[in-house]
Structures are given as C-alpha cells and as structure tokens.
Design a protein around this motif. Structure first.
Motif, PDB file in Angstrom:
ATOM      1  N   GLU A  84       0.823  -1.207   0.000  1.00 45.29           N
ATOM      2  CA  GLU A  84       0.000   0.000   0.000  1.00 45.29           C
ATOM      3  C   GLU A  84       0.861   1.261   0.000  1.00 45.29           C
ATOM      4  O   GLU A  84       0.480   2.268  -0.597  1.00 45.29           O
ATOM      5  CB  GLU A  84      -0.961  -0.027   1.176  1.00 45.29           C
ATOM      6  N   ALA A  85       2.027   1.217   0.645  1.00 41.93           N
ATOM      7  CA  ALA A  85       2.919   2.380   0.630  1.00 41.93           C
ATOM      8  C   ALA A  85       3.424   2.656  -0.782  1.00 41.93           C
ATOM      9  O   ALA A  85       3.455   3.812  -1.239  1.00 41.93           O
ATOM     10  CB  ALA A  85       4.087   2.161   1.589  1.00 41.93           C
ATOM     11  N   PHE A  86       3.806   1.603  -1.483  1.00 40.87           N
ATOM     12  CA  PHE A  86       4.275   1.780  -2.860  1.00 40.87           C
ATOM     13  C   PHE A  86       3.115   2.217  -3.756  1.00 40.87           C
ATOM     14  O   PHE A  86       3.267   3.118  -4.593  1.00 40.87           O
ATOM     15  CB  PHE A  86       4.880   0.477  -3.371  1.00 40.87           C
ATOM     16  N   GLN A  87       1.971   1.594  -3.577  1.00 36.81           N
ATOM     17  CA  GLN A  87       0.765   1.927  -4.333  1.00 36.81           C
ATOM     18  C   GLN A  87       0.413   3.402  -4.153  1.00 36.81           C
ATOM     19  O   GLN A  87       0.114   4.121  -5.136  1.00 36.81           O
ATOM     20  CB  GLN A  87      -0.363   1.035  -3.809  1.00 36.81           C
ATOM     21  N   ASP A  88       0.461   3.905  -2.927  1.00 38.12           N
ATOM     22  CA  ASP A  88       0.128   5.312  -2.657  1.00 38.12           C
ATOM     23  C   ASP A  88       1.168   6.251  -3.243  1.00 38.12           C
ATOM     24  O   ASP A  88       0.835   7.346  -3.714  1.00 38.12           O
ATOM     25  CB  ASP A  88       0.007   5.537  -1.145  1.00 38.12           C
ATOM     26  N   ALA A 136      -3.691  15.047 -15.042  1.00 39.32           N
ATOM     27  CA  ALA A 136      -3.663  13.933 -14.088  1.00 39.32           C
ATOM     28  C   ALA A 136      -4.616  12.838 -14.537  1.00 39.32           C
ATOM     29  O   ALA A 136      -5.695  13.118 -15.072  1.00 39.32           O
ATOM     30  CB  ALA A 136      -4.060  14.426 -12.701  1.00 39.32           C
ATOM     31  N   PRO A 137      -4.256  11.591 -14.330  1.00 41.06           N
ATOM     32  CA  PRO A 137      -5.140  10.489 -14.717  1.00 41.06           C
ATOM     33  C   PRO A 137      -6.238  10.275 -13.686  1.00 41.06           C
ATOM     34  O   PRO A 137      -6.164  10.753 -12.552  1.00 41.06           O
ATOM     35  CB  PRO A 137      -4.198   9.290 -14.755  1.00 41.06           C
ATOM     36  N   SER A 177       0.438   6.523  -6.935  1.00 40.78           N
ATOM     37  CA  SER A 177      -0.775   7.308  -7.147  1.00 40.78           C
ATOM     38  C   SER A 177      -0.521   8.794  -6.950  1.00 40.78           C
ATOM     39  O   SER A 177      -0.927   9.621  -7.776  1.00 40.78           O
ATOM     40  CB  SER A 177      -1.872   6.838  -6.191  1.00 40.78           C
ATOM     41  N   SER A 178       0.146   9.167  -5.864  1.00 37.80           N
ATOM     42  CA  SER A 178       0.370  10.587  -5.588  1.00 37.80           C
ATOM     43  C   SER A 178       1.244  11.234  -6.652  1.00 37.80           C
ATOM     44  O   SER A 178       1.012  12.380  -7.052  1.00 37.80           O
ATOM     45  CB  SER A 178       0.989  10.774  -4.195  1.00 37.80           C
ATOM     46  N   HIS A 179       2.227  10.496  -7.152  1.00 42.05           N
ATOM     47  CA  HIS A 179       3.110  11.055  -8.174  1.00 42.05           C
ATOM     48  C   HIS A 179       2.428  11.116  -9.546  1.00 42.05           C
ATOM     49  O   HIS A 179       2.738  11.994 -10.355  1.00 42.05           O
ATOM     50  CB  HIS A 179       4.410  10.257  -8.244  1.00 42.05           C
ATOM     51  N   LEU A 180       1.499  10.222  -9.803  1.00 43.00           N
ATOM     52  CA  LEU A 180       0.728  10.316 -11.038  1.00 43.00           C
ATOM     53  C   LEU A 180      -0.246  11.485 -10.980  1.00 43.00           C
ATOM     54  O   LEU A 180      -0.423  12.213 -11.968  1.00 43.00           O
ATOM     55  CB  LEU A 180      -0.033   9.017 -11.295  1.00 43.00           C
ATOM     56  N   GLN A 181      -0.881  11.677  -9.838  1.00 47.94           N
ATOM     57  CA  GLN A 181      -1.859  12.752  -9.739  1.00 47.94           C
ATOM     58  C   GLN A 181      -1.212  14.128  -9.874  1.00 47.94           C
ATOM     59  O   GLN A 181      -1.836  15.069 -10.368  1.00 47.94           O
ATOM     60  CB  GLN A 181      -2.606  12.670  -8.399  1.00 47.94           C
ATOM     61  N   THR A 182       0.035  14.255  -9.471  1.00 50.42           N
ATOM     62  CA  THR A 182       0.759  15.525  -9.610  1.00 50.42           C
ATOM     63  C   THR A 182       1.690  15.521 -10.826  1.00 50.42           C
ATOM     64  O   THR A 182       2.424  16.496 -11.036  1.00 50.42           O
ATOM     65  CB  THR A 182       1.565  15.815  -8.339  1.00 50.42           C
ATOM     66  N   ARG A 183       1.643  14.426 -11.585  1.00 47.34           N
ATOM     67  CA  ARG A 183       2.415  14.266 -12.817  1.00 47.34           C
ATOM     68  C   ARG A 183       3.897  14.597 -12.620  1.00 47.34           C
ATOM     69  O   ARG A 183       4.500  15.354 -13.387  1.00 47.34           O
ATOM     70  CB  ARG A 183       1.797  15.083 -13.946  1.00 47.34           C
ATOM     71  N   GLN A 184       4.458  13.967 -11.614  1.00 47.18           N
ATOM     72  CA  GLN A 184       5.900  14.059 -11.391  1.00 47.18           C
ATOM     73  C   GLN A 184       6.573  12.943 -12.189  1.00 47.18           C
ATOM     74  O   GLN A 184       7.111  11.982 -11.656  1.00 47.18           O
ATOM     75  CB  GLN A 184       6.204  13.959  -9.895  1.00 47.18           C
ATOM     76  N   ASP A 185       6.528  13.111 -13.500  1.00 49.66           N
ATOM     77  CA  ASP A 185       6.964  12.043 -14.407  1.00 49.66           C
ATOM     78  C   ASP A 185       8.423  11.666 -14.197  1.00 49.66           C
ATOM     79  O   ASP A 185       8.782  10.486 -14.244  1.00 49.66           O
ATOM     80  CB  ASP A 185       6.727  12.461 -15.861  1.00 49.66           C
ATOM     81  N   ASP A 186       9.277  12.655 -13.984  1.00 45.94           N
ATOM     82  CA  ASP A 186      10.705  12.349 -13.835  1.00 45.94           C
ATOM     83  C   ASP A 186      10.952  11.511 -12.587  1.00 45.94           C
ATOM     84  O   ASP A 186      11.724  10.534 -12.623  1.00 45.94           O
ATOM     85  CB  ASP A 186      11.523  13.632 -13.782  1.00 45.94           C
TER      86      ASP A 186
END
Length: 267
Positions: free
Chosen positions: A182-186, A234-235, A189-198
């Motif tokens: 769940e820690a990795f999953q979160d 954001a997805p 998710s948080s980095h996708l929602q803020t689109r921290q692609d790098d």
C-alpha cells in the motif's frame, strides 16, 4: 478525445472471476467511447527489437501453468489488424526505435485477461506490442511519446502490467496485505496525480520498498509507455485494491493527443 489506459492485470484467474477488478474493468469500459481498434502493450512480451502482432486472427496464448482447467479453455478471438501493426512499425523505425511485425504471435494473458472483461465480445481489432525489459523506464516513456503520434483518436492505447509484482509474496490462504504494497501503491498514485513524471521514472531510487515491490522492472514498464503517450493532465484512478496479498490492481485512465492527420487511419 483520445485515451490511454494502464491496467494492473493480476493473476490469470482474473479472466474467470467476477472479482472486484473484473467488475471495475467492466464499469470502466462502459464509460469509454467504443474504440475502433486497440493497441495493447503487455508486460508478458519482451523483445528486442520491439515486436507487434500482425496476424489477422491472433491466437489466444495460455502463457502460464498450474491453473484450473477452465482457464485453458478460454479463447479471445479478437481480429487482428496487420495494416496497423505495419504502420506503427514503420513509424517507430523512422524514430529511434527498431520494431518488427510478427505474424505468428498471438495475444498473451496480459492482453486477453483484462480485454475479456473490458470488451467481452472480442469484436474490436487488436494489435499487441512488446516491451523491452532490458531498457529503462525513460526509454519506455519515449516509446509512449512516439506511439502517441502514430495513433488516431479512434485507437485505444492500453498498457497491461502491475503496480506491484512480487510473486514470492503471494499468500493465497492469507488475506493480510503485505505492508509495503500500500505504501508503494500510494506513492505511485500521488506522483501520477501531480504528474511528477521524472520522479516516477526514477522510482527505484525514490519509491518506498521499490525493490520488493518490483524485483524486476517488466511489470511496471508498461505504465511508462502510457505515461509517455498521455497529455499533461492527471489520470483518473480506478480499482485501488490489492489481490492475493501482494498484487496492487490499480488502473489509470489518461487522455492523450491523437496522431497527426497523415498517420490517422480511417475507421
């Protein structure tokens, strides 16, 4: 509006079950415009150079063992579209990516297991694309950027992998979720929602328990293909559940820019 989708496909048994994931995939498909064709990238096909299925009638590949007999009876007889496969290969070869078509290759379970719930009639032309597990996330991100230019708005891009994938941690009789999942999953998710692609592309250095979540990269690499093909928004997140104690089953729906008119195909 064109779309790109990442799906965590989970166990092959998801093809049989009326699980939370299967129901979530069905609900997701009901919200999307029906595509004319599908390009699906699977973690279960790695090749160098890249390969695309080019059969008019791709076989259903049962690329697993030790599962219940009914699973081996499943067929997903979606038609192929060799012309699309050749067009994409030509486009990729004109860029930095070497690609070949493969008239013998069928659809592996990373492709047909989710497709069986997304589009159960198996009546949409489908082309499969490999990843290259020897290449880094950044390479797959650039691959996605190039694919975006080759796909028109009638084509749905799906990448099939898993947000976490450590088969050694699966405990079928124990419902307790492994603590790191769940820690990795979160984090994803948080980095996708803020689109921290790098930062996402450097997940091995930055994400919690990345090595345990992914002992090898191949099941997360399809995410970077979709991420590269998507626009900057954001997805939408679907199905944030964990199956079999260790398989994060998240799906993400992105929007993307359709290809240029010279590359768009008629319906």
């Amino acid at each position: 509006m064109a779309h790109a989708l990442f799906i965590s496909h989970g166990s092959p048994l998801e093809a049989l079950d009326h699980s939370k994931s299967a129901l979530a995939w069905q609900a997701l498909a009901s919200r999307l415009p029906r595509p004319t064709r599908i390009l699906i990238v699977s973690a279960h096909w790695t090749a160098s150079p890249l390969r695309l299925t080019a059969s008019k009638a791709p076989e259903t590949i049962h690329d697993f063992y030790g599962f219940p007999a009914p699973l081996y009876d499943i067929r997903y007889p979606a038609p192929g579209e060799p012309e699309l496969a050749h067009d994409i290969a030509e486009h990729l070869n004109a860029c930095e990516f070497e690609a070949q078509v493969d008239a013998r290759r069928g659809l592996d379970h990373g492709m047909w297991a989710p497709l069986r719930h997304l589009y159960p009639e198996a009546d949409i032309s489908t082309v499969g694309l490999s990843i290259n597990a020897r290449k880094r996330p950044e390479w797959h991100y650039r691959l996605g950027q190039q694919l975006a230019g080759a796909l028109d708005e009638e084509t749905l891009l799906i990448s099939s992998g898993s947000v976490t994938h450590n088969l050694a941690d699966i405990r079928g009789s124990d419902p307790t979720i492994a603590a790191y999942v769940e820690a990795f999953q979160d984090w994803i998710s948080s980095h996708l929602q803020t689109r921290q692609d790098d930062e996402l592309m450097h997940y091995r250095d930055l994400a919690p328990d990345a090595q345990r979540a992914h002992p090898s990269d191949e099941h997360l690499l399809p995410l970077f293909v979709t991420l590269g093909a998507a626009d900057a928004s954001a997805p939408e997140r679907f199905n944030p559940v964990v199956a079999d104690t260790a398989l994060a089953m998240d799906a993400y729906l992105f929007t993307r820019t359709a290809g240029t008119p010279s590359l768009q195909r008629s319906a």
